[in-house]
Design a protein around this motif. Structure first.
Motif, PDB file in Angstrom:
ATOM      1  N   THR A   1      -1.009   4.835  10.701  1.00  0.00           N
ATOM      2  CA  THR A   1      -0.153   3.862  11.017  1.00  0.00           C
ATOM      3  C   THR A   1       1.236   3.715  10.435  1.00  0.00           C
ATOM      4  O   THR A   1       0.870   4.477   9.056  1.00  0.00           O
ATOM      5  CB  THR A   1      -1.025   2.330  10.299  1.00  0.00           C
ATOM      6  N   TYR A   2       1.882   3.222  10.330  1.00  0.00           N
ATOM      7  CA  TYR A   2       3.332   2.841   9.903  1.00  0.00           C
ATOM      8  C   TYR A   2       4.031   1.600  10.653  1.00  0.00           C
ATOM      9  O   TYR A   2       3.812   1.012  11.061  1.00  0.00           O
ATOM     10  CB  TYR A   2       4.411   4.293  10.698  1.00  0.00           C
TER      11      TYR A   2
ATOM     12  N   PHE B   1      -0.951   0.319   5.101  1.00  0.00           N
ATOM     13  CA  PHE B   1      -0.181   1.110   6.183  1.00  0.00           C
ATOM     14  C   PHE B   1       0.752   2.484   4.673  1.00  0.00           C
ATOM     15  O   PHE B   1       1.586   1.266   3.879  1.00  0.00           O
ATOM     16  CB  PHE B   1       0.549   0.893   6.787  1.00  0.00           C
ATOM     17  N   PRO B   2       0.865   2.869   4.942  1.00  0.00           N
ATOM     18  CA  PRO B   2       0.368   4.272   6.139  1.00  0.00           C
ATOM     19  C   PRO B   2      -0.648   4.315   5.676  1.00  0.00           C
ATOM     20  O   PRO B   2      -0.882   5.193   4.696  1.00  0.00           O
ATOM     21  CB  PRO B   2       0.821   6.255   5.460  1.00  0.00           C
TER      22      PRO B   2
END
Length: 244
Positions: free
Chosen positions: A105-106, A180-181
């Protein structure tokens, strides 16, 4: 005649025991807790403990707490069967992939290290047959699509955002829990094999080639461990305890 009857009885009881054990294993597998329920049950305590240690600046203890949360409560849980929105190909339902999945995830405002995308692109080609690579941006489609152009065709770029009504569940389960990340490693049954937060800390002004190599080595090490462990979790969950 007596021996024949004894033999038949032995076969009957052996078969019945085997069927009972198989049924117990199925029931055990059906009782696997969902990832969202596991998070809900244990996140508050983790957050309380981690806030205390991070306020003291004890980064190592904070990492140990995160690892403990993952290994003791999240590994083995069944990841929610989300339908992820791809910037290019509609929706992707995780259960239909039928292969191990790596999700990272970003967000567009979270600057990635130099060489990080290139490292992921190379690794996605290396593991293309064994693993489905998904990059999930916590952004609107327009922003995710801008960054999506930088990733290899072997990586599915997806997006989710609070402003989209149907994204509430995934945002609450992933973005607003572990941040995140964050990297999620799932086997083909969507059971959580491992979760890693963050990436490598590349020093400022590090040459591109060196930054790429550091990122590549980090993610390659994590993926190698994942490939080794991906079948073990399912085997352990399917092995119901024999109480007879």
């Amino acid at each position: 005649m007596r021996l024949i009857l004894l033999g038949l009885l032995l076969i009957f009881f052996t078969t019945a025991r085997s069927q009972k054990k198989s049924s117990q294993q199925d029931d055990w597998a059906d009782q696997t807790v969902s990832f969202s329920d596991a998070i809900k049950a244990h996140l508050k305590k983790y957050n309380t403990q981690s806030d205390i240690v991070f306020e003291k600046g004890d980064i190592a203890k904070g990492q140990a707490l995160f690892d403990s949360l993952v290994q003791n409560y999240l590994v083995g849980s069944r990841f929610n069967d989300f339908s992820l929105k791809s910037v290019n190909s509609g929706k992707i339902k995780l259960s239909k992939l039928k292969k191990p999945v790596f999700i990272i995830t970003y967000a567009s405002w979270c600057v990635m290290d130099r060489g990080e995308i290139a490292a992921l692109n190379k690794l996605s080609r290396k593991y293309a047959k064994e693993v489905k690579f998904i990059v999930l941006f916590w952004d609107k489609k327009s922003e995710a699509k801008k960054f999506g152009r930088k990733f290899s065709g072997s990586i599915e770029v997806c997006y989710a955002n609070e402003s989209y009504r149907n994204d509430a569940k995934i945002v609450a389960t992933l973005k607003h829990t572990l941040g995140f990340p964050t990297s999620y490693f799932l086997n083909s049954n969507l059971e959580v094999v491992d979760i890693k937060r963050g990436g490598i800390k590349v020093a400022p002004r590090t040459p591109y080639r060196e930054s790429f190599t550091q990122n590549y080595n980090l993610f390659n090490e994590r993926l190698t461990e994942f490939m080794v462990k991906k079948d073990l979790v399912h085997e352990q969950l399917a092995a119901a305890p024999d109480t007879d």
